[in-house]
Design an enzyme around this catalytic site. Structure first.
Site, PDB file in Angstrom:
ATOM      1  CB  ALA A 270      -0.990  -0.029   1.164  1.00 32.50           C
TER       2      ALA A 270
ATOM      3  CD  GLN B 295       2.061 -10.842  -2.488  1.00 33.96           C
ATOM      4  OE1 GLN B 295       1.822 -12.033  -2.313  1.00 33.96           O
ATOM      5  NE2 GLN B 295       1.160 -10.010  -2.954  1.00 33.96           N
TER       6      GLN B 295
ATOM      7  CG  ASP C 258      -3.314  -3.614   1.326  1.00 37.64           C
ATOM      8  OD1 ASP C 258      -2.869  -4.601   1.927  1.00 37.64           O
ATOM      9  OD2 ASP C 258      -2.782  -3.126   0.307  1.00 37.64           O
TER      10      ASP C 258
ATOM     11  CG  ASN D  50      -2.457  -7.139   5.314  1.00 38.42           C
ATOM     12  OD1 ASN D  50      -1.916  -6.256   4.634  1.00 38.42           O
ATOM     13  ND2 ASN D  50      -1.774  -8.161   5.788  1.00 38.42           N
TER      14      ASN D  50
HETATM   15  O1  MRU Z   1      -1.162  -7.227  -3.198  1.00 40.26           O
HETATM   16  P1  MRU Z   1      -0.045  -6.543  -2.464  1.00 40.26           P
HETATM   17  O2  MRU Z   1       1.245  -7.263  -2.542  1.00 40.26           O
HETATM   18  O3  MRU Z   1       0.059  -5.089  -2.833  1.00 40.26           O
HETATM   19  O4  MRU Z   1      -0.521  -6.598  -0.949  1.00 40.26           O
HETATM   20  C1  MRU Z   1       0.320  -6.065   0.036  1.00 40.26           C
HETATM   21  C2  MRU Z   1      -0.179  -6.239   1.413  1.00 40.26           C
HETATM   22  O5  MRU Z   1      -1.221  -6.813   1.654  1.00 40.26           O
HETATM   23  C3  MRU Z   1       0.627  -5.591   2.504  1.00 40.26           C
HETATM   24  O6  MRU Z   1       0.538  -6.313   3.683  1.00 40.26           O
HETATM   25  C4  MRU Z   1       0.103  -4.164   2.751  1.00 40.26           C
HETATM   26  O7  MRU Z   1      -0.012  -3.464   1.559  1.00 40.26           O
HETATM   27  C5  MRU Z   1       0.952  -3.416   3.697  1.00 40.26           C
HETATM   28  S1  MRU Z   1       2.518  -3.019   3.014  1.00 40.26           S
HETATM   29  C6  MRU Z   1       3.375  -2.083   4.134  1.00 40.26           C
END
Ligand code: MRU
Length: 339
Positions: free
Chosen positions: A47, A193, A234, A244
């Protein structure tokens, strides 16, 4: 730590997170459309990092303007395109709103003056995000005892922010204080991830990390191998309900069942005070092939019906506390987050 994104004179450079950890490839964006595509395709993700990329996308859009004619309409086009990239991350909209305000306050400037302030603001958003993450890290580290075995899900690290990370900021900060900690990174199907990014990031700094598949968390919690959970966010609604990465809700329920504290680490820019509760948070659905495939290979029937929600919502009752740059918010979140 390599930054996930960097402004270089008239372009932005991002590490291509789809290729990590096998390849460290950098991608250059020279216009806002390329930035929008990079966000959609998850070259850059997380995010706060999406927010920084969008702000730079706007700055690039303005940089390429040749006349002040139809300035406002041109800007609207850029904002609209960037807003449509990923719907869940609050930081994307927060950063765009901030850029919009700067534009409105400076649209009467000369074009070169306008370009300068827009670039400066995007750089400021990036700089502030690193400082914010460091504060979150140091505040969150006060909750971590030596010997803690910490589960984290997805990647809320330097790659997901302008640098340092939120959940991984807490982990980095704890490790720096010479605490004996070990991280359990869940792989985070389908985009991986955790396996690809969190393991890579922590290993680079020699922070002890163990990779598990998402469905192993309950077993390990029940055996007493995990003592602490921290994730990023998020979007957080006013009542503390938190969107999230898909799988976070399951980890939070398991943590409560096993009496393990479950923390969310996030900047204030992730909180959406316009939303009362989590069910109002828009949840992105992504390409079914992300589930059907691992890498470029199908692991199922190529035409099987698939659901691929990218996020879930953890109800506030499962969250022990929310760690922000201004302090630790505890339930009831309706009061503590506003404070
Ligand atoms: O789909 P993504 O990889 O963008 O999702 C990311 C997440 O869910 C993270 O936990 C969130 O964005 C926090 S990042 C500091």
């Amino acid at each position: 730590m390599l930054p996930a994104i960097e402004w270089k004179k008239d372009r932005i450079v991002m590490i291509d997170q789809r290729k990590l950890p096998q390849e460290e490839i950098y991608l250059e964006c020279i216009d806002y459309e390329q930035v929008a595509e990079a966000i959609e395709k998850m070259v850059i993700r997380g995010a706060p990092a999406i927010g920084v990329a969008a702000a730079y996308g706007v700055a690039l859009g303005v940089l390429h303007m040749e006349s002040q004619e139809n300035l406002s309409q041109e800007l609207d086009k850029i904002f609209l395109r960037l807003e449509q990239t990923r719907p869940t991350a609050r930081n994307l909209f927060w950063a765009l709103e901030r850029m919009k305000k700067i534009f409105l306050n400076n649209q009467k400037n000369s074009l070169s003056g306008l370009k300068e302030v827009m670039i400066r603001e995007a750089k400021e958003i990036e700089k502030e995000d690193i400082e914010t993450c460091k504060k979150i890290g140091s505040i969150g580290a006060s909750l971590v005892r030596s010997g803690e075995r910490i589960l984290t899900h997805c990647n809320a690290g330097a790659l997901a922010t302008a640098g340092y990370g939120t959940a991984l900021g807490v982990i980095r900060s704890s490790f720096k204080k010479h605490k004996d900690i070990k991280v359990y990174a869940s792989e985070t199907r389908p985009f991986l991830q955790g396996a690809r990014l969190t393991c890579w990031e922590l290993s680079k700094e020699s922070i002890p990390v163990v990779l598990i598949t998402d469905n192993m968390a309950g077993y390990l919690m029940n055996k007493g191998e995990i003592s602490f959970v921290v994730t990023g966010a998020d979007r957080i609604a006013s009542n503390g309900d938190t969107a999230n990465k898909i799988g976070t809700y399951a980890a939070a329920v398991l943590a409560k069942e096993n009496r393990i504290p479950f923390y969310v680490a996030a900047p204030l820019s992730t909180i959406d005070f316009g939303l009362e509760k989590g069910s109002q948070i828009p949840i992105e659905e992504r390409d079914p092939d992300e589930v059907r495939k691992i890498g470029s290979s199908y692991i199922t029937l190529p035409d099987i019906e698939v659901r691929n929600p990218a996020f879930d919502v953890t109800p506030a009752e499962y969250i022990t506390a929310i760690i922000t740059e201004k302090g630790i918010a505890r339930p009831p979140y309706n009061q503590s987050l506003r404070k």
